[in-house]
Design a protein around this motif. Structure first.
Motif, mmCIF file in Angstrom:
data_model
loop_
_atom_site.group_PDB
_atom_site.id
_atom_site.type_symbol
_atom_site.label_atom_id
_atom_site.label_comp_id
_atom_site.label_asym_id
_atom_site.label_seq_id
_atom_site.Cartn_x
_atom_site.Cartn_y
_atom_site.Cartn_z
ATOM 1 N N ASP A 47 26.172 -105.337 -69.303
ATOM 2 C CA ASP A 47 25.300 -105.746 -68.210
ATOM 3 C C ASP A 47 24.364 -104.630 -67.764
ATOM 4 O O ASP A 47 23.366 -104.897 -67.087
ATOM 5 N N LYS A 51 21.785 -104.002 -71.475
ATOM 6 C CA LYS A 51 20.849 -105.074 -71.820
ATOM 7 C C LYS A 51 19.492 -104.906 -71.151
ATOM 8 O O LYS A 51 18.504 -105.506 -71.577
ATOM 9 N N TRP A 52 19.442 -104.066 -70.107
ATOM 10 C CA TRP A 52 18.186 -103.864 -69.402
ATOM 11 C C TRP A 52 17.317 -102.790 -70.050
ATOM 12 O O TRP A 52 16.142 -102.643 -69.682
ATOM 13 N N ASN A 85 11.189 -107.323 -76.093
ATOM 14 C CA ASN A 85 12.503 -107.763 -75.611
ATOM 15 C C ASN A 85 13.335 -108.389 -76.734
ATOM 16 O O ASN A 85 14.033 -109.381 -76.541
#
Length: 199
Positions: free
Chosen positions: A40, A43-44, A50
């Motif tokens: 979490d 993933k950024w 993307n």
């Protein structure tokens, strides 16, 4: 509130200056919630358009770690077997199929359709970036890693990605709470002038 600008030394030390790659870990377990927390965060991290081509396999069972160790060098086998978690950072060479969802701003899927060579190069480049984000995310959450080569990629692919032939292994890493007794003396790092130029 987002912190902008230079970060305090304690943060920089945790990510870079004092962080180490570990060859062994303490007995402290790694919870499955920690694996989700790492994802979490990582993933950024930015990837081209993307793409997010990394596909991670978190080996937590003795069976899965043994299967991975069987595809690795003799030197790396005990590291994998004894780590709380061993992680395969794979790369999906058909990542473009997900781009309509992940990058809806443009028809990015069409950029890669029909060029397996371009997809392979981009999957490798961007999954490597994600592998670095994995290391940083783990460190920010108080965990340690031991990224490594020293494996037979074809054997790892056959063992873990047989049902997803578009996915290939990039590299592997161990994960846990590092045992300081298992690290080597810090190797040197060059100053700016040795490997850099300003054009």
């Amino acid at each position: 509130m987002t912190l902008r600008g230079p970060q305090p030394d304690v943060v920089l030390d945790a990510i870079f200056r004092e962080a180490r790659s570990y060859n062994g870990y303490t007995d402290r377990p790694v919870a499955k919630a920690d694996l989700h927390a790492i994802w979490d965060l990582m993933k950024w991290g930015p990837t081209s358009a993307n793409q997010l081509p990394a596909r991670l396999v978190w080996c937590v069972s003795d069976e899965s770690k043994q299967k991975l160790a069987d595809a690795c060098s003799a030197q790396n086998q005990p590291k994998i077997l004894n780590a709380p978690v061993s992680v395969i950072i794979g790369m999906d060479t058909e990542f473009h199929e997900h781009l309509p969802e992940l990058f809806p701003h443009a028809d990015a899927k069409s950029w890669f359709t029909g060029s397996a060579e371009l997809r392979a190069a981009s999957a490798f480049r961007n999954s490597t970036l994600q592998g670095a984000y994995f290391i940083i995310a783990a460190r920010m959450l108080g965990l340690d890693t031991g990224p490594m080569s020293g494996f037979d990629a074809d054997k790892v692919d056959a063992a873990f990605f047989a049902d997803t032939p578009a996915v290939r292994t990039n590299f592997i890493a161990t994960l846990g709470y590092g045992d300081p007794a298992t690290i080597f003396a810090r190797s040197p790092r060059p100053d700016f002038a040795k490997f850099n130029s300003i054009a």
